[in-house]
Design a protein around this motif. Structure first.
Motif, mmCIF file in Angstrom:
data_model
loop_
_atom_site.group_PDB
_atom_site.id
_atom_site.type_symbol
_atom_site.label_atom_id
_atom_site.label_comp_id
_atom_site.label_asym_id
_atom_site.label_seq_id
_atom_site.Cartn_x
_atom_site.Cartn_y
_atom_site.Cartn_z
ATOM 1 N N ARG A 190 0.825 -1.214 0.000
ATOM 2 C CA ARG A 190 0.000 0.000 0.000
ATOM 3 C C ARG A 190 0.858 1.263 0.000
ATOM 4 N N TYR A 191 2.003 1.198 0.677
ATOM 5 C CA TYR A 191 2.897 2.365 0.680
ATOM 6 C C TYR A 191 3.521 2.570 -0.693
ATOM 7 N N LYS A 193 2.120 1.764 -3.562
ATOM 8 C CA LYS A 193 1.070 2.232 -4.468
ATOM 9 C C LYS A 193 0.668 3.678 -4.209
ATOM 10 N N ASN A 194 0.700 4.081 -2.947
ATOM 11 C CA ASN A 194 0.145 5.381 -2.575
ATOM 12 C C ASN A 194 1.190 6.434 -2.215
ATOM 13 N N ARG A 198 2.583 10.268 1.798
ATOM 14 C CA ARG A 198 1.182 10.568 1.481
ATOM 15 C C ARG A 198 0.245 9.612 2.188
ATOM 16 N N LEU A 199 0.540 8.309 2.142
ATOM 17 C CA LEU A 199 -0.346 7.329 2.761
ATOM 18 C C LEU A 199 -0.413 7.517 4.268
ATOM 19 N N TYR A 223 -11.646 7.023 2.600
ATOM 20 C CA TYR A 223 -10.652 5.974 2.350
ATOM 21 C C TYR A 223 -10.693 5.519 0.894
ATOM 22 N N HIS A 226 -9.271 8.177 -1.651
ATOM 23 C CA HIS A 226 -7.884 8.610 -1.600
ATOM 24 C C HIS A 226 -6.843 7.503 -1.542
ATOM 25 N N ILE A 227 -7.248 6.280 -1.133
ATOM 26 C CA ILE A 227 -6.262 5.215 -0.911
ATOM 27 C C ILE A 227 -6.541 4.061 -1.872
ATOM 28 N N HIS A 228 -5.510 3.636 -2.570
ATOM 29 C CA HIS A 228 -5.623 2.546 -3.553
ATOM 30 C C HIS A 228 -5.182 1.236 -2.930
#
Length: 228
Positions: A190-191, A193-194, A198-199, A223, A226-228
């Motif tokens: 996730r870090y 990707k985002n 920012r994440l 969520y 903004h979060i992929h």
């Protein structure tokens, strides 16, 4: 026995790795059952899990709280261990949990680090040693006595997000919570990707909004946007 409950949604890429890791890093052989609580995956997660000997239950609808409660419902272990599909607990993880519970703790988690550590993620890993609610998260996993989990009626199924934060204060009211000084390793996907900073900024905003009482509907919408 420890019942390990893994909520999944399209985790075919990770499920075989985590199941293999769980079997290969036990202190006591044959001391676990693995339950995959699936949210209607369409990528082969369920088939792979069954082929590897896991019990599989498909929840009534997707949602980690719903899936984890469904897994706990069919669990036969005295200890419940909730684990994400991209997280790997330390060697002899079963012994560490059993030792904690035999020392009068009722629930707990491991410290956490990411599979790829930069300076900022190293700092976040260091923070997971503290027994403060703001330092907790589902990626750290969660172990709890089965009787304690059932007494508090499990995860709140009306929570689409922050269900792992919501349950901690309720568990602490039932008895001492222990952060085991061993590291679980989780994916940094996730870090990547985002964006790391920012994440974490987005997570901080979500935590702040949650703590001032913003509704689940608004939190989840934020969520997803903004979060992929």
């Amino acid at each position: 026995m420890i019942s390990i409950i893994i909520p999944t949604l399209n985790e075919a890429e990770n499920i075989s790795r985590v199941i293999g890791h769980l079997h290969n890093n036990l202190y006591k052989k044959h001391s676990i059952e693995i339950i995959v609580a699936d949210g209607n995956s369409d990528d082969g997660t369920v088939l792979t899990a069954k082929q590897l000997g896991a019990k599989v239950i498909v929840a009534s609808r997707p949602g980690r709280a719903i899936q984890m409660n469904a897994g706990a419902e069919i669990a036969g272990g005295e200890i419940l261990y909730f684990l994400h599909a991209d997280s790997l607990p330390p060697v002899q993880y079963d012994k560490f949990m059993e030792d904690a519970l035999q020392n009068s703790y009722k629930s707990g988690c491991f410290r956490m680090r990411w599979n790829k550590q930069g300076p900022f993620l190293t700092f976040l890993s260091w923070m997971t040693r503290f027994n403060a609610n703001c330092c907790r998260g589902g990626d750290q996993s969660l172990f709890v006595l089965s009787e304690t989990f059932r007494r508090i009626h499990g995860f709140r199924e009306d929570f689409n997000i922050m269900e792992d934060m919501e349950i901690i204060p309720r568990l602490k009211k039932e008895g001492a919570f222990y952060v085991i000084p061993k590291y679980l390793t989780t994916s940094d996907r996730r870090y990547r990707k985002n964006g790391t900073i920012r994440l974490q900024a987005l997570f901080t905003i979500i935590h702040l909004l949650y703590n001032i009482g913003v509704s689940q509907k608004i939190l989840y919408r934020f969520y997803k946007k903004h979060i992929h």
